[in-house]
Design a protein around this motif. Structure first.
Motif, PDB file in Angstrom:
ATOM      1  N   LYS A 195       0.837  -1.208   0.000  1.00  0.00           N
ATOM      2  CA  LYS A 195       0.000   0.000   0.000  1.00  0.00           C
ATOM      3  C   LYS A 195       0.867   1.252   0.000  1.00  0.00           C
ATOM      4  O   LYS A 195       0.540   2.258  -0.611  1.00  0.00           O
ATOM      5  CB  LYS A 195      -0.947  -0.005   1.196  1.00  0.00           C
ATOM      6  CG  LYS A 195      -2.073  -1.007   1.007  1.00  0.00           C
ATOM      7  CD  LYS A 195      -3.194  -0.817   1.991  1.00  0.00           C
ATOM      8  CE  LYS A 195      -4.338  -1.753   1.627  1.00  0.00           C
ATOM      9  NZ  LYS A 195      -5.506  -1.576   2.485  1.00  0.00           N
ATOM     10  N   GLN A 196       1.990   1.176   0.707  1.00  0.00           N
ATOM     11  CA  GLN A 196       2.937   2.298   0.727  1.00  0.00           C
ATOM     12  C   GLN A 196       3.432   2.598  -0.695  1.00  0.00           C
ATOM     13  O   GLN A 196       3.543   3.749  -1.092  1.00  0.00           O
ATOM     14  CB  GLN A 196       4.120   1.929   1.637  1.00  0.00           C
ATOM     15  CG  GLN A 196       5.094   3.058   1.931  1.00  0.00           C
ATOM     16  CD  GLN A 196       4.444   4.216   2.674  1.00  0.00           C
ATOM     17  OE1 GLN A 196       3.639   4.025   3.592  1.00  0.00           O
ATOM     18  NE2 GLN A 196       4.771   5.441   2.278  1.00  0.00           N
ATOM     19  N   ARG A 197       3.678   1.526  -1.472  1.00  0.00           N
ATOM     20  CA  ARG A 197       4.122   1.718  -2.863  1.00  0.00           C
ATOM     21  C   ARG A 197       3.031   2.383  -3.690  1.00  0.00           C
ATOM     22  O   ARG A 197       3.295   3.260  -4.497  1.00  0.00           O
ATOM     23  CB  ARG A 197       4.515   0.377  -3.499  1.00  0.00           C
ATOM     24  CG  ARG A 197       6.016   0.091  -3.375  1.00  0.00           C
ATOM     25  CD  ARG A 197       6.447  -0.950  -4.370  1.00  0.00           C
ATOM     26  NE  ARG A 197       5.699  -2.201  -4.203  1.00  0.00           N
ATOM     27  CZ  ARG A 197       6.035  -3.142  -3.318  1.00  0.00           C
ATOM     28  NH1 ARG A 197       7.105  -2.994  -2.555  1.00  0.00           N
ATOM     29  NH2 ARG A 197       5.316  -4.238  -3.213  1.00  0.00           N
ATOM     30  N   LEU A 198       1.777   1.974  -3.471  1.00  0.00           N
ATOM     31  CA  LEU A 198       0.658   2.599  -4.195  1.00  0.00           C
ATOM     32  C   LEU A 198       0.545   4.078  -3.822  1.00  0.00           C
ATOM     33  O   LEU A 198       0.330   4.929  -4.669  1.00  0.00           O
ATOM     34  CB  LEU A 198      -0.660   1.888  -3.871  1.00  0.00           C
ATOM     35  CG  LEU A 198      -0.892   0.533  -4.513  1.00  0.00           C
ATOM     36  CD1 LEU A 198      -2.212  -0.063  -4.027  1.00  0.00           C
ATOM     37  CD2 LEU A 198      -0.911   0.663  -6.040  1.00  0.00           C
ATOM     38  N   LEU A 199       0.729   4.359  -2.525  1.00  0.00           N
ATOM     39  CA  LEU A 199       0.648   5.745  -2.069  1.00  0.00           C
ATOM     40  C   LEU A 199       1.735   6.578  -2.739  1.00  0.00           C
ATOM     41  O   LEU A 199       1.500   7.702  -3.183  1.00  0.00           O
ATOM     42  CB  LEU A 199       0.775   5.811  -0.538  1.00  0.00           C
ATOM     43  CG  LEU A 199       0.838   7.203   0.080  1.00  0.00           C
ATOM     44  CD1 LEU A 199      -0.378   8.040  -0.308  1.00  0.00           C
ATOM     45  CD2 LEU A 199       0.929   7.126   1.605  1.00  0.00           C
ATOM     46  N   GLU A 200       2.951   5.999  -2.839  1.00  0.00           N
ATOM     47  CA  GLU A 200       4.033   6.748  -3.478  1.00  0.00           C
ATOM     48  C   GLU A 200       3.725   7.038  -4.942  1.00  0.00           C
ATOM     49  O   GLU A 200       4.016   8.118  -5.431  1.00  0.00           O
ATOM     50  CB  GLU A 200       5.360   5.992  -3.341  1.00  0.00           C
ATOM     51  CG  GLU A 200       6.074   6.413  -2.071  1.00  0.00           C
ATOM     52  CD  GLU A 200       6.959   5.340  -1.484  1.00  0.00           C
ATOM     53  OE1 GLU A 200       7.497   4.527  -2.267  1.00  0.00           O
ATOM     54  OE2 GLU A 200       7.099   5.305  -0.243  1.00  0.00           O
ATOM     55  N   SER A 201       3.097   6.085  -5.607  1.00  0.00           N
ATOM     56  CA  SER A 201       2.814   6.335  -7.010  1.00  0.00           C
ATOM     57  C   SER A 201       1.673   7.348  -7.172  1.00  0.00           C
ATOM     58  O   SER A 201       1.668   8.152  -8.098  1.00  0.00           O
ATOM     59  CB  SER A 201       2.630   5.014  -7.764  1.00  0.00           C
ATOM     60  OG  SER A 201       1.339   4.829  -8.178  1.00  0.00           O
ATOM     61  N   LEU A 202       0.735   7.362  -6.216  1.00  0.00           N
ATOM     62  CA  LEU A 202      -0.303   8.405  -6.231  1.00  0.00           C
ATOM     63  C   LEU A 202       0.323   9.782  -5.960  1.00  0.00           C
ATOM     64  O   LEU A 202      -0.003  10.770  -6.619  1.00  0.00           O
ATOM     65  CB  LEU A 202      -1.384   8.083  -5.186  1.00  0.00           C
ATOM     66  CG  LEU A 202      -2.541   9.073  -5.080  1.00  0.00           C
ATOM     67  CD1 LEU A 202      -3.351   9.118  -6.370  1.00  0.00           C
ATOM     68  CD2 LEU A 202      -3.460   8.720  -3.907  1.00  0.00           C
TER      69      LEU A 202
END
Ligand code: PRP
Ligand code: ZN
Length: 287
Positions: A195-202
């Motif tokens: 989820k942290q990776r998704l947040l970074e891409s957002l």
């Protein structure tokens, strides 16, 4: 295997809601509310969207029902839940202010001593009073705080002011600005690695949109002899693009210029001999 998604809480309706949906759209994420009023689907990013009252968002994020949220900094500070402010979003700018009836005289902060103050931000008001060694009667309301003085329920109000229109139409005047606020992105403290990776891409998308909003694309015609001087004025991301014009001795220059430098640079470009200056909004900027 089900695809991992981030759950984002945004305001259900109101000014914050419009700004949030607009920002998502610029990030290539389309929110479609398929008739379901609590949840909405998102196109273009693995995101699930919860539509909530902004006041409830800190609790939902702190409880982990939502991973992230978009809401006013004022609500984050008022609710004081364990959420992390990740980013200022730049929309829904407003201030938290003290206001009193137009015809009253304001004798400074000390004059609030012992008064009745209506607010929907009791926690922030309480700490303001404490910092100033004041005590006052706090009347907590969840809406229409501005009508309280007019119906004899309060001597002052402590509320969000944006355009100031609501104060004026209720016969009030702003006498103290206590804090500035704007929409922020919050997250719960311990997101899983995926989820942290998704947040970074957002966040990467949001940052590209924000950079683009702060910059303009500029095109102009310049005499060849003036190229070094004009290049120094619009250095752009690396250096300006220079293309020859059909007319001998002239070229076309393309670059990027920041919104804040805009007017002073335009004047200097003209003085340096630039002609036919075009300024165009940029949709995304990826560096
Ligand atoms: C806020 C605030 C004021 C009004 C001020 O309410 O509570 O009533 O905006 O805006 P103005 O200065 O432009 O008139 P909002 O509609 O944002 O909703 P909420 O506070 O109920 O979430
Ligand atoms: Zn609200």
């Amino acid at each position: 295997m089900t695809e991992e998604r981030l759950t984002l809480a945004i305001q259900k309706s109101g000014r914050l809601s419009e700004g949030s949906i607009d920002l998502l759209k610029q990030c290539g994420i389309k929110v479609t509310n398929g008739g379901n009023h609590l949840k909405a689907a998102a196109d273009g990013f693995p995101l699930e969207i919860l539509l909530l009252r902004d006041d409830d968002i800190p609790q939902y994020v702190a409880d982990g029902v939502a991973d992230i949220g978009m809401l006013g900094l004022n609500e984050v500070l008022e609710k004081n839940k364990s959420v992390e402010v990740i980013k200022n979003l730049g929309f829904s700018r407003c201030r938290l202010s003290m206001a009193i009836p137009r015809e009253s005289n304001y004798g400074g902060r000390e004059s609030l001593q012992g008064k009745r103050i209506a607010t929907s931000y009791p926690a922030i008001l309480e700490s303001f009073l404490k910092e100033n060694n004041l005590s006052a009667e706090i009347h907590t309301l969840t809406g229409s705080v501005e009508i309280a003085p007019g119906i004899g329920m309060a001597d002052a109000i402590f509320e969000i002011v944006s355009s100031g229109g609501t104060l004026i139409s209720n016969g009030l005047k702003e006498v103290e600005v206590i804090m500035q606020s704007e929409a922020v992105l919050v997250a719960r403290p311990s997101l899983s690695e995926s989820k942290q990776r998704l947040l970074e891409s957002l966040l990467f998308r949001i940052e590209s949109v924000q950079k683009a909003r702060k910059n303009k694309y500029i095109l102009l015609n310049a005499p060849k002899a003036k190229l070094p001087e004009i290049t120094a004025l619009i250095p752009g991301m690396k250096s300006p693009t220079i293309l020859p014009l059909a007319m001998e001795g002239w070229c076309s220059m393309h670059s990027v210029i920041s919104e804040t430098d805009f007017w002073s640079v335009i004047d200097r470009l003209k003085a340096a001999g630039a002609e036919g200056i075009l300024v165009i909004p940029i949709e995304k900027m990826v560096m």
